[in-house]
Design an enzyme around this catalytic site. Structure first.
Site: not given
Length: 305
Positions: A113, A258-259, A262, A268
């Site tokens: 990422c 994962h994104e 955020h 992270h």
């Protein structure tokens, strides 16, 4: 499957199938990508010397938060670079040497990422007595208290296959049970809370993509809502990515989970098991939240188990 003519690309790449080496081969298409073969030379570099190209390495570490200031970087293997390498090694549970050993280079070259690693480490002890690895963005931004639904939309261009949209919908569903927020797709891109875009190279924000490998995607902290994926990657949106004949294939759902972390406010994690761990190798599927992810999002949103 990819956004380009994926059927032709699959045939072409399948004929070039080869076994992966100990260091992933990543083409240097952009300022943050690494060349697999050329990177071996870094193992011979020593502090106090000058080596052509180290200014780009410093820029890479600056982009990921390991060098806080952004002066005109030079090619000296100086204390600033040594400190950045040591912090990086510590963050990834590597042997702390301050040098470019093989394991450090292997980690650096693993696709990842594009969001910086250095944000805010909670350094708190969980209810199980373990040190947490999750992090937050500066000032711990989050969606407004009481939010029960967020809308998301895909950019009108490029047009996405339904399998891409389904993969991202599945990724959103992984977070709903732990954050108590429903995610609803809408066709109104301009007014959606979350805006999803597949783009190449420079695409209108300060973080250009770098072509195949390297940076896979990035997303912005709440309540910005922008979520971008590198359109030049070979994305697998359905089927078993671990059996893909393409050695550079990436699982879209895994990267999207994962994104979305955020987008919700998580930084992270240094926990290799966590969804919020920054890196993911090709042909890897990783879609289920780890305890570290759950602890982090509950800490941020004040949700009790």
């Amino acid at each position: 499957m990819t956004l380009r003519n994926h059927q032709e690309l699959l045939v072409a790449l399948a004929t070039l199938y080869f076994l992966a080496t100990s260091l992933p081969s990543v083409s240097a298409h952009g300022p943050y990508a690494w060349d697999g073969e050329a990177t071996y030379k870094f193992t011979t570099y020593h502090p106090g010397q000058n080596y052509k190209g180290l200014s780009n390495v410093k820029n890479y570490f600056h982009h990921l938060g390991y060098i806080p200031n952004a002066p005109h970087f030079d090619d000296n293997f100086d204390d600033t670079l040594v400190s950045a390498i040591k912090t990086y090694q510590k963050n990834y549970n590597l042997n702390v040497t301050g040098k470019f050993d093989i394991n450090t280079l292997k980690q650096i070259m693993t696709p990842r990422c594009g969001v910086p690693d250095i944000i805010i480490n909670t350094n708190k002890t969980t209810s199980f007595g373990m040190i947490s690895d999750y992090t937050f963005f500066k000032d711990m931004p989050r969606w407004q208290a009481g939010t029960t639904q967020l809308t998301y939309a895909f950019s009108p261009e490029p047009r996405l296959d339904d399998t891409f949209k389904s993969a991202i919908a599945r990724a959103f569903s992984k977070w709903t049970p732990v954050v108590n927020i429903a995610f609803q797709e809408t066709t109104s891109y301009e007014t959606a809370n979350i805006k999803i875009l597949f783009a190449s190279k420079n695409h209108g924000d300060p973080y250009p993509f770098d072509g195949p490998g390297g940076i896979l995607g990035h997303a912005f902290a709440p309540t910005d809502g922008r979520c971008h994926f590198d359109a030049d990657e070979y994305w697998v949106a359905s089927g078993d990515v671990t059996k893909s004949p393409v050695t550079s294939a990436f699982d879209l759902e895994s990267v999207a989970v994962h994104e979305i972390g955020h987008l919700l406010g998580l930084g992270h994690s240094s926990d290799l098991r966590a969804i919020m761990y920054p890196s993911i190798p090709p042909r890897t599927r990783k879609v289920n939240l780890a305890q570290d992810d759950i602890d982090g999002i509950r800490k941020l949103y004040g949700i009790n188990p």
